[in-house]
Structures are given as C-alpha cells and as structure tokens.
Design a protein around this motif. Structure first.
Motif, mmCIF file in Angstrom:
data_model
loop_
_atom_site.group_PDB
_atom_site.id
_atom_site.type_symbol
_atom_site.label_atom_id
_atom_site.label_comp_id
_atom_site.label_asym_id
_atom_site.label_seq_id
_atom_site.Cartn_x
_atom_site.Cartn_y
_atom_site.Cartn_z
ATOM 1 N N LEU A 1 6.302 -53.151 16.639
ATOM 2 C CA LEU A 1 4.979 -52.601 16.958
ATOM 3 C C LEU A 1 4.027 -52.756 15.777
ATOM 4 C CD1 LEU A 1 6.078 -49.371 18.867
ATOM 5 C CD2 LEU A 1 4.782 -51.270 19.845
ATOM 6 N N LEU B 1 3.383 -53.676 25.998
ATOM 7 C CA LEU B 1 3.080 -52.380 25.384
ATOM 8 C C LEU B 1 3.086 -51.260 26.417
ATOM 9 C CD1 LEU B 1 0.300 -53.235 22.763
ATOM 10 C CD2 LEU B 1 2.735 -52.796 22.388
ATOM 11 N N THR C 1 6.597 -50.445 26.917
ATOM 12 C CA THR C 1 7.071 -49.711 25.744
ATOM 13 C C THR C 1 6.593 -48.268 25.774
ATOM 14 O OG1 THR C 1 7.022 -51.741 24.421
ATOM 15 C CG2 THR C 1 7.082 -49.666 23.218
ATOM 16 N N ALA D 1 3.372 -46.720 19.271
ATOM 17 C CA ALA D 1 3.035 -47.469 20.490
ATOM 18 C C ALA D 1 1.575 -47.240 20.862
ATOM 19 C CB ALA D 1 3.954 -47.048 21.632
#
Length: 227
Positions: free
Chosen positions: A42, A68, A71, A86
């Motif tokens: 990240l 993302l 995630t 994140a």
C-alpha cells in the motif's frame, strides 16, 4: 489520452525491462487473503500516486481502484493500521480522479462512514475520501447524497465537535456539495444540497453553535469556507 511514465530504474543493467513495483504491489494486494507485506505494498502504491496526477493516472489504469476496494473490504473489520493505510492510499489514488468511483465503492465508503464503532482517525479519512470523489463530479455528489451523506456529515460533526481537524474536514465536505464545478453537467444540484444542509441536516445551526463555543474552530471554519 495516454500517460507515459518513464523510469530508468525499471530496466536491468543489460536493458531488460522489469516489472513496475506498483504493478507488482497491486498483484500482491489482489490476492484473496491478506499478506504480511500488504502495508508495504500500500505504501508503494501511495508513494507513486503522491508524485503527481500523471502517476496517479498510471496507477488507476492498472486496476488500482478495484484492488484497493477489495483491500478496503478485507481490512475494514480488522487491523486498524492496515485500514488506515488502505484509506490513505485510496485518498491518494482518487485525488483528481473522481471518475474512478463506482456505485459499489460509494456504498462501501458510506458503510464505513456510518459505522459508529470507527474512531476519529478512520472517520476523518473516510470523510476526506468521499470529499475527493465529489470534487468536480456532479454524479458522484448525487450518489453520495442519495446515500445519506449530508446526514452522516452532520452526525460526524456533532460527534467530534471538539476536534478542529475533523470540523475542518467535514466543513470541506459540506462545501463541495454546494459547488457547481462539473462542466459536463448543465445543471447541478448545488442549490438543493445547500437547502438540505441547512433545513434537513440543520448543519448551519450546528456550525454556528460550534463557532460560538470555540474561537479556534471559528478560525478553521472561516478559512475553509472562504478558501
């Protein structure tokens, strides 16, 4: 429009092209299970996005948004450090790229904002992320307002009214809803949003109340609303 990112470090000594670190990081993040190096990946993606818009577009064109979002779903009920990283990375990616947002993402962002179990750090980042996706994008604003954004921003404002940084972020969020800055849309909803903020959300009264109580809050709000 094509964006070309040239980096001499992506070639070996004998001229062989290497895999871009961001693409490798995104591939690792896309795995179903969380990995030990997820935070490092990240950081790699965020660092690339923070260079400039050209690099953000390069990252976006390599499926970063979907990765993302995946995630974010994996981390929202887990480790706070992972979740914050994140969200920070998502903010960097979406800065100047509101077109990446889809309905699934908007619903996920609002779900996180509505979760009152989240602390101030997480809440402030999700408010920022939503704001970035509303700048110069009328359809995104309408999508978020439809999902109770104004109500939630006022709730966050009252919950964290002793936090100057949170007040500033919420004020920015409310302000962007009152702008007609999307040139692709002939008629925006700025007037309707402003009316809802004042009448239904009662945000103006709450902001004035906070201003009366804290001079420092007033200074922040004044700078934000008049920037």
């Amino acid at each position: 429009m094509t964006f070309i990112v040239r980096d001499p470090s992506l070639y070996s000594a004998d001229g062989e092209k290497l895999e871009h670190p961001v693409i490798a990081a995104l591939k690792s993040l896309s795995l179903e299970e969380s990995q030990e190096n997820d935070i490092e990946n990240l950081i790699t993606v965020k660092t690339e996005c923070d260079i400039d818009l050209t690099h953000r577009c390069f990252v976006g064109k390599n499926n970063a948004y979907s990765v993302l979002l995946k995630t974010l779903k994996k981390t929202k009920d887990g480790d706070k450090t992972h979740l914050i990283k994140a969200l920070e990375t998502f903010c960097s990616l979406c800065n100047g790229q509101p077109d990446l947002l889809n309905e699934e993402g908007a619903e996920e962002f609002m779900s996180i904002m509505k979760n009152e179990k989240n602390d101030a750090d997480v809440t402030e980042l999700i408010v920022k992320l939503v704001r970035l996706n509303c700048i110069k994008h009328e359809m995104n604003r309408r999508m978020f307002v439809k999902n109770d954004l104004i109500k939630e921003l006022v709730r966050v404002l009252m919950t964290y009214k002793s936090s100057p940084s949170m007040i500033k972020e919420v004020a920015f969020g409310l302000r962007v809803l009152t702008q007609d800055d999307d040139l692709r849309v002939p008629f925006g909803s700025a007037h309707e949003n402003a009316k809802q903020i004042v009448i239904e959300g009662d945000a103006l009264r709450e902001l004035i109340s906070i201003c009366k109580g804290k001079v420092v809050h007033y200074s922040l709000l004044y700078k934000t609303l008049n920037k």
